[in-house]
Design a protein around this motif. Structure first.
Motif, short mmCIF file in Angstrom:
data_model
loop_
_atom_site.label_atom_id
_atom_site.label_comp_id
_atom_site.label_asym_id
_atom_site.label_seq_id
_atom_site.Cartn_x
_atom_site.Cartn_y
_atom_site.Cartn_z
N THR A 273 111.58 -16.84 181.59
CA THR A 273 111.47 -17.38 182.95
C THR A 273 112.68 -16.97 183.78
N TYR A 274 112.41 -16.55 185.03
CA TYR A 274 113.50 -16.23 185.96
C TYR A 274 114.10 -17.53 186.50
N THR A 275 115.42 -17.60 186.53
CA THR A 275 116.13 -18.74 187.08
C THR A 275 117.15 -18.23 188.10
N ALA A 276 117.89 -19.15 188.69
CA ALA A 276 118.92 -18.75 189.64
C ALA A 276 119.99 -17.89 188.98
N GLU A 277 120.16 -18.06 187.67
CA GLU A 277 121.15 -17.28 186.92
C GLU A 277 120.57 -15.99 186.36
N GLY A 278 119.27 -15.78 186.57
CA GLY A 278 118.64 -14.58 186.04
C GLY A 278 117.68 -14.91 184.91
N GLN A 279 117.49 -13.97 184.01
CA GLN A 279 116.52 -14.06 182.92
C GLN A 279 117.19 -13.67 181.62
N CYS A 280 116.86 -14.39 180.54
CA CYS A 280 117.46 -14.02 179.24
C CYS A 280 116.89 -12.69 178.75
N TYR A 281 115.57 -12.65 178.55
CA TYR A 281 114.92 -11.46 178.02
C TYR A 281 113.51 -11.32 178.59
N ARG A 282 113.07 -10.10 178.71
CA ARG A 282 111.64 -9.86 178.84
C ARG A 282 111.05 -9.93 177.44
N VAL A 283 109.99 -10.67 177.27
CA VAL A 283 109.41 -10.89 175.94
C VAL A 283 108.04 -10.22 175.85
N ASP A 284 107.84 -9.45 174.81
CA ASP A 284 106.56 -8.78 174.55
C ASP A 284 106.03 -9.28 173.21
N LEU A 285 104.84 -9.87 173.21
CA LEU A 285 104.24 -10.40 171.99
C LEU A 285 103.09 -9.54 171.48
N ARG A 286 102.89 -8.37 172.05
CA ARG A 286 101.71 -7.57 171.73
C ARG A 286 101.77 -6.89 170.38
N LEU A 287 102.93 -6.84 169.74
CA LEU A 287 103.05 -6.17 168.44
C LEU A 287 102.76 -7.11 167.28
#
Length: 290
Positions: A43-57
Motif C-alpha cells: 500500500t502507498y502511504t505518505a512515506e511511500g511503499q515498502c515493496y511491490r508484491v507479485d503473487l503470480r509465481l
C-alpha cells in the motif's frame, strides 16, 4: 533492486481449524493473513511503499490459493509443476514467519530441481518457455521505445538463465554449485571448471554493468523499468551516473555508454551460445535436409 517487485509464496503447515470463538479453516485463516500482509507491504502511504508484491509465481498462478499447505505445495511440484517453475525455485528462500513449512518444502523440491538425469532437452524446453514469456513481457512493455536491458538478447535474464541451466545440469552430481545468488553461482561454476576463467570474467562483468544501469534507471522516478532512455540528454545523464570502471575510465556520454553496453551484450550472447549449446549431444542435432 531499488524498484523491482518481490515474488512471494505463502506456505502454511497443514490443514486444520483455528480454535477461536469463530472458528475458521486454516485455509481461510492463512488466506486472510496473506492478503493483509500483502496489503501492508504494497500500500502507498505518505512515506511511500515498502515493496511491490507479485503473487503470480505461487502454485497454479493466479488460479491457485493465496496460501497453500506444505503438503499441497509438495504434491504440486512433484506432479504438476512445469519445468520452469522448478527452476525458479533455485532463488527461493525463507523470508518471514515460522521457518518449518518453507524449509520442508525447499528440502523436498531440491532433488526435483537438480536431477542428475537432466539433459539438454529439458534445458531447451525451459528456454522455449522463457522466450515466450519474454516476448509477452516485451509486447506488454512496448519495447519499441527503447532497449530493455533485462529482456534483450545478452541481457540480465539471459545471464541468469544460463547460470541456472548450468546449475541444474551439474547440481545433481555436485551440490557445491547450488546457490540462489547469480554472482556466487558463477564463482562456484568456475571453481568446478564448468565455465572457464574468461567466461566467468565476461559474464560477471556484464552482470554487474547491467545491474548498475538497472539501479540507476529505477531510482530515477521509483519506477520498475529496464528501458534505456531514448532522449540523448537523459542518456548522457545516465552515463555520468555510472561508476568508474576498474581501469579508472568513466562513461561521459550516452554514446560511450551504449558502446560499452553493446560490448557486454555481445560477450554474453557469445558465451551463452557456446556454453549452453555445448551441452547439446550430437544425436539431438537435426540433420540437414538432403
Amino acid at each position: 533492486n531499488y524498484s523491482s517487485d518481490i515474488d512471494l509464496m505463502f506456505v502454511h503447515g497443514g490443514d486444520g481449524e483455528t480454535d477461536g470463538a469463530a472458528s475458521l479453516s486454516n485455509k481461510e485463516f492463512y488466506k486472510k493473513v496473506a492478503n493483509q500482509y500483502t496489503a501492508l507491504l504494497s500500500t502507498y502511504t505518505a512515506e511511500g511503499q515498502c515493496y511491490r508484491v507479485d503473487l503470480r509465481l505461487r502454485p497454479d498462478g493466479t488460479l491457485g490459493e493465496i496460501s497453500i499447505s506444505e503438503d499441497g505445495a509438495k504434491t504440486y511440484y512433484e506432479q504438476r509443476a512445469r519445468d520452469w517453475e522448478k527452476q525458479m525455485l533455485i532463488k527461493a528462500r525463507i523470508s518471514a514467519g515460522e521457518p518449518e513449512p518453507g524449509a520442508g518444502l525447499l528440502e523436498f523440491v531440491e532433488p526435483l530441481i537438480y536431477r542428475s538425469s537432466l539433459d539438454f532437452r529439458s534445458v531447451e524446453a525451459v528456454s522455449e518457455t522463457r522466450q515466450r514469456i519474454s516476448e509477452k513481457l516485451a509486447a506488454r512493455r512496448g519495447l519499441k521505445s527503447g532497449l530493455d536491458i533485462k529482456l534483450t538478447p545478452g541481457g540480465i535474464r539471459d545471464i541468469e538463465f544460463l547460470v541456472q541451466c548450468l546449475q541444474r545440469l551439474h547440481g545433481g552430481r555436485d551440490p557445491w554449485v547450488r546457490h540462489g545468488g547469480t554472482m556466487f553461482a558463477l564463482f562456484r561454476l568456475r571453481d568446478k571448471g564448468l565455465i572457464s576463467g574468461g567466461e566467468y570474467a565476461r559474464l560477471a562483468a556484464a552482470y554487474q554493468f547491467l545491474r548498475y544501469i538497472e539501479h540507476r534507471l529505477q531510482i530515477e522516478e521509483d519506477r520498475q523499468t529496464h528501458t534505456l532512455p531514448s532522449d540523448p540528454i537523459q542518456l548522457d545523464l545516465l552515463a555520468r551516473k555510472m561508476p568508474s570502471e576498474s581501469t579508472g575510465a568513466t562513461l561521459t556520454t550516452g554514446e560511450t555508454l551504449k558502446e560499452k553496453l553493446d560490448e557486454h551484450l555481445a560477450a554474453v550472447r557469445e558465451v551463452y551460445d557456446r556454453v549452453v549449446h555445448a551441452q547439446k549431444p550430437m544425436y539431438y542435432t537435426i540433420p540437414p535436409e538432403p
